[in-house]
Design a protein around this motif. Sequence first.
Motif, PDB file in Angstrom:
ATOM      1  N   VAL A  80      11.792   3.590  -0.297  1.00 38.18           N
ATOM      2  CA  VAL A  80      11.391   3.572  -1.698  1.00 38.18           C
ATOM      3  C   VAL A  80      12.510   3.025  -2.573  1.00 38.18           C
ATOM      4  CG1 VAL A  80      10.762   5.047  -3.649  1.00 38.18           C
ATOM      5  CG2 VAL A  80       9.696   5.399  -1.434  1.00 38.18           C
ATOM      6  N   THR A  81      13.748   3.354  -2.247  1.00 38.84           N
ATOM      7  CA  THR A  81      14.877   2.904  -3.065  1.00 38.84           C
ATOM      8  C   THR A  81      15.292   1.472  -2.749  1.00 38.84           C
ATOM      9  OG1 THR A  81      16.374   3.913  -1.448  1.00 38.84           O
ATOM     10  CG2 THR A  81      15.765   5.237  -3.365  1.00 38.84           C
ATOM     11  N   LYS A  82      15.184   1.045  -1.470  1.00 43.82           N
ATOM     12  CA  LYS A  82      15.612  -0.299  -1.079  1.00 43.82           C
ATOM     13  C   LYS A  82      14.484  -1.323  -1.140  1.00 43.82           C
ATOM     14  CE  LYS A  82      19.192   1.426   2.063  1.00 43.82           C
ATOM     15  NZ  LYS A  82      19.678   1.443   3.463  1.00 43.82           N
ATOM     16  N   GLY A  83      13.233  -0.873  -1.223  1.00 46.67           N
ATOM     17  CA  GLY A  83      12.113  -1.799  -1.279  1.00 46.67           C
ATOM     18  C   GLY A  83      11.564  -2.131   0.098  1.00 46.67           C
ATOM     19  N   ILE A  84      10.660  -3.098   0.141  1.00 54.91           N
ATOM     20  CA  ILE A  84       9.970  -3.477   1.368  1.00 54.91           C
ATOM     21  C   ILE A  84       9.705  -4.986   1.355  1.00 54.91           C
ATOM     22  CG2 ILE A  84       7.707  -2.978   0.337  1.00 54.91           C
ATOM     23  CD1 ILE A  84       6.694  -2.206   3.099  1.00 54.91           C
ATOM     24  N   THR A  85       9.689  -5.568   2.544  1.00 55.44           N
ATOM     25  CA  THR A  85       9.384  -6.993   2.699  1.00 55.44           C
ATOM     26  C   THR A  85       8.005  -7.142   3.330  1.00 55.44           C
ATOM     27  OG1 THR A  85      11.725  -7.500   3.006  1.00 55.44           O
ATOM     28  CG2 THR A  85      10.149  -9.173   3.689  1.00 55.44           C
ATOM     29  N   LEU A  86       7.147  -7.927   2.709  1.00 51.03           N
ATOM     30  CA  LEU A  86       5.792  -8.178   3.192  1.00 51.03           C
ATOM     31  C   LEU A  86       5.645  -9.657   3.523  1.00 51.03           C
ATOM     32  CD1 LEU A  86       3.723  -6.103   0.609  1.00 51.03           C
ATOM     33  CD2 LEU A  86       4.484  -5.383   2.881  1.00 51.03           C
ATOM     34  N   THR A  87       4.867  -9.935   4.587  1.00 49.06           N
ATOM     35  CA  THR A  87       4.597 -11.314   4.983  1.00 49.06           C
ATOM     36  C   THR A  87       3.091 -11.557   4.955  1.00 49.06           C
ATOM     37  OG1 THR A  87       6.527 -11.319   6.436  1.00 49.06           O
ATOM     38  CG2 THR A  87       4.920 -13.070   6.755  1.00 49.06           C
ATOM     39  N   PRO A  88       2.565 -12.174   3.899  1.00 51.07           N
ATOM     40  CA  PRO A  88       1.131 -12.514   3.874  1.00 51.07           C
ATOM     41  C   PRO A  88       0.858 -13.785   4.668  1.00 51.07           C
ATOM     42  CG  PRO A  88       2.166 -13.111   1.807  1.00 51.07           C
ATOM     43  CD  PRO A  88       3.242 -12.479   2.647  1.00 51.07           C
ATOM     44  N   ASP A  89      -0.301 -13.863   5.261  1.00 55.84           N
ATOM     45  CA  ASP A  89      -0.735 -15.044   6.010  1.00 55.84           C
ATOM     46  C   ASP A  89      -2.204 -15.275   5.664  1.00 55.84           C
ATOM     47  OD1 ASP A  89      -1.112 -17.130   7.715  1.00 55.84           O
ATOM     48  OD2 ASP A  89      -0.969 -15.973   9.566  1.00 55.84           O
ATOM     49  N   CYS A  90      -2.483 -16.182   4.747  1.00 54.23           N
ATOM     50  CA  CYS A  90      -3.826 -16.369   4.203  1.00 54.23           C
ATOM     51  C   CYS A  90      -4.350 -17.768   4.510  1.00 54.23           C
ATOM     52  CB  CYS A  90      -3.828 -16.142   2.693  1.00 54.23           C
ATOM     53  SG  CYS A  90      -3.219 -14.496   2.212  1.00 54.23           S
ATOM     54  N   LEU A  91      -5.647 -17.858   4.699  1.00 53.64           N
ATOM     55  CA  LEU A  91      -6.292 -19.145   4.981  1.00 53.64           C
ATOM     56  C   LEU A  91      -6.510 -19.969   3.715  1.00 53.64           C
ATOM     57  CD1 LEU A  91      -8.993 -17.994   7.573  1.00 53.64           C
ATOM     58  CD2 LEU A  91      -6.712 -18.894   8.027  1.00 53.64           C
ATOM     59  N   GLU A  92      -6.467 -19.330   2.545  1.00 51.25           N
ATOM     60  CA  GLU A  92      -6.636 -20.023   1.273  1.00 51.25           C
ATOM     61  C   GLU A  92      -5.560 -19.531   0.301  1.00 51.25           C
ATOM     62  OE1 GLU A  92      -8.799 -22.363   1.134  1.00 51.25           O
ATOM     63  OE2 GLU A  92     -10.070 -21.892   2.857  1.00 51.25           O
ATOM     64  N   ASP A  93      -5.464 -20.201  -0.851  1.00 55.35           N
ATOM     65  CA  ASP A  93      -4.541 -19.741  -1.881  1.00 55.35           C
ATOM     66  C   ASP A  93      -4.962 -18.350  -2.359  1.00 55.35           C
ATOM     67  OD1 ASP A  93      -3.279 -22.139  -1.621  1.00 55.35           O
ATOM     68  OD2 ASP A  93      -4.137 -23.031  -3.440  1.00 55.35           O
ATOM     69  N   CYS A  94      -4.003 -17.437  -2.385  1.00 58.44           N
ATOM     70  CA  CYS A  94      -4.310 -16.050  -2.716  1.00 58.44           C
ATOM     71  C   CYS A  94      -3.298 -15.495  -3.702  1.00 58.44           C
ATOM     72  CB  CYS A  94      -4.319 -15.182  -1.446  1.00 58.44           C
ATOM     73  SG  CYS A  94      -5.611 -15.614  -0.267  1.00 58.44           S
ATOM     74  N   ILE A  95      -3.614 -14.307  -4.213  1.00 59.72           N
ATOM     75  CA  ILE A  95      -2.724 -13.572  -5.100  1.00 59.72           C
ATOM     76  C   ILE A  95      -2.423 -12.226  -4.451  1.00 59.72           C
ATOM     77  CG2 ILE A  95      -2.443 -12.510  -7.366  1.00 59.72           C
ATOM     78  CD1 ILE A  95      -4.337 -14.617  -8.477  1.00 59.72           C
ATOM     79  N   LEU A  96      -1.140 -11.928  -4.253  1.00 61.70           N
ATOM     80  CA  LEU A  96      -0.694 -10.641  -3.714  1.00 61.70           C
ATOM     81  C   LEU A  96      -0.227  -9.777  -4.874  1.00 61.70           C
ATOM     82  CD1 LEU A  96       0.156  -8.679  -1.446  1.00 61.70           C
ATOM     83  CD2 LEU A  96       2.327  -9.919  -1.330  1.00 61.70           C
ATOM     84  N   THR A  97      -0.884  -8.637  -5.051  1.00 62.04           N
ATOM     85  CA  THR A  97      -0.537  -7.707  -6.118  1.00 62.04           C
ATOM     86  C   THR A  97      -0.145  -6.380  -5.491  1.00 62.04           C
ATOM     87  OG1 THR A  97      -2.212  -8.781  -7.514  1.00 62.04           O
ATOM     88  CG2 THR A  97      -1.255  -6.720  -8.312  1.00 62.04           C
ATOM     89  N   CYS A  98       1.043  -5.877  -5.824  1.00 60.47           N
ATOM     90  CA  CYS A  98       1.560  -4.634  -5.265  1.00 60.47           C
ATOM     91  C   CYS A  98       1.593  -3.563  -6.355  1.00 60.47           C
ATOM     92  CB  CYS A  98       2.958  -4.837  -4.684  1.00 60.47           C
ATOM     93  SG  CYS A  98       3.012  -6.025  -3.322  1.00 60.47           S
ATOM     94  N   TYR A  99       1.007  -2.395  -6.054  1.00 64.01           N
ATOM     95  CA  TYR A  99       0.968  -1.276  -6.990  1.00 64.01           C
ATOM     96  C   TYR A  99       1.783  -0.132  -6.395  1.00 64.01           C
ATOM     97  CZ  TYR A  99      -3.019  -3.872  -8.867  1.00 64.01           C
ATOM     98  OH  TYR A  99      -3.843  -4.849  -9.385  1.00 64.01           O
ATOM     99  N   TRP A 100       2.887   0.217  -7.053  1.00 66.84           N
ATOM    100  CA  TRP A 100       3.722   1.323  -6.616  1.00 66.84           C
ATOM    101  C   TRP A 100       3.224   2.625  -7.226  1.00 66.84           C
ATOM    102  CZ3 TRP A 100       7.797   1.035  -3.186  1.00 66.84           C
ATOM    103  CH2 TRP A 100       8.235  -0.243  -2.838  1.00 66.84           C
ATOM    104  N   GLY A 101       3.176   3.685  -6.377  1.00 67.22           N
ATOM    105  CA  GLY A 101       2.783   5.000  -6.872  1.00 67.22           C
ATOM    106  C   GLY A 101       1.369   5.053  -7.388  1.00 67.22           C
TER     107      GLY A 101
END
Length: 332
Positions: A80-101
């Motif tokens: 929670v304090t250091k964060g997280i790394t995510l790797t999206p792999d999408c077939l089309e242009d997309c929007i990644l939205t992250c909601y904390w808590g």
Amino acid sequence: MAAVFLVTLYEYSPLFYITVVFVCFLVTSGLVLGWFGLGVPVILRNSEETESSTRVLKKRMRQVKNPFGLEIPHPATASVTKGITLTPDCLEDCILTCYWGCSVQKLHEALQKHVYCFRIKTPQALEDALYSEYLYRQQYFIKKNDKEEKYCQLPEDAQVVNFGPVPRSRYPLIALLTLADEEDREIYDIISMVAVIHIPDESYRLSCRILYQYLLLAQGQYHDLKQLFMSANSTAPSSSDTSPGERSTDRSLLEKAGLAEDEPELPEENSKDCVVCQNGTVNWVLLPCRHACLCDGCIKYFQQCPMCRQFVQESFPLCSKKEQDEAESTHL
């Protein structure tokens, strides 16, 4: 005439009467056992009856293309304090939205609204359904087939080091993937994906992982994406595997939070041969245990899973016979 013959035969051969009674007893026993679902002696059944009596319901499947993919490349370093790394792999242009808590209750209410009220096609639609019941939001634009890592972290001024003891009222992180172009939403049946991600903190040190993945369809349904369990011929642990003590701790923490699965996860499979005949390719998934372990030839002989012995309620194929033939011809 026949009656006189039988009477005469009975008078001179009592064994005939005993034989008739014994045959009648065998036939009656076979019928009674069959009616009550018990095992009928094989001598009273032929091979066709044996095969048909053990068939289970085959679930009708509909093939759809999922344009979204999401992975956690470095789960050991996430917090929670250091964060997280995510790797999206999408077939089309997309929007990644992250909601904390994000609020647990509001998220599931939003999923129900997708079914009954309005479709969650965009990040704004989810935010309207959540009523801003989250702590912080981050958003990224994902190019088609772009696998660049995206770093997500709570701001320092949020001063959040944990989300309290379990059971919790907030999920640490919710990742929403939506299609960026309106035209793509008309092509795909799956228009968005919601991933519930656990991130360890000071009060709950369960290792980082994706807890749930919900696929939202344009028709108003949503499906919980489940993991399949394959048989494994080799159980040698890799260098990236966790120790037995860590796995036991993770399991106990999951059970405490009510997130543990009923069946244990099996190691990754090295061979795709049927666990029964060791010859055919595994093609059938058994429900509700979700073990993929039988080929097309062996599926018709089992009412119980050969891996866990749980009764099979339904089954579905990983690919059709036509797809198998096409794959074999391509390979040749």
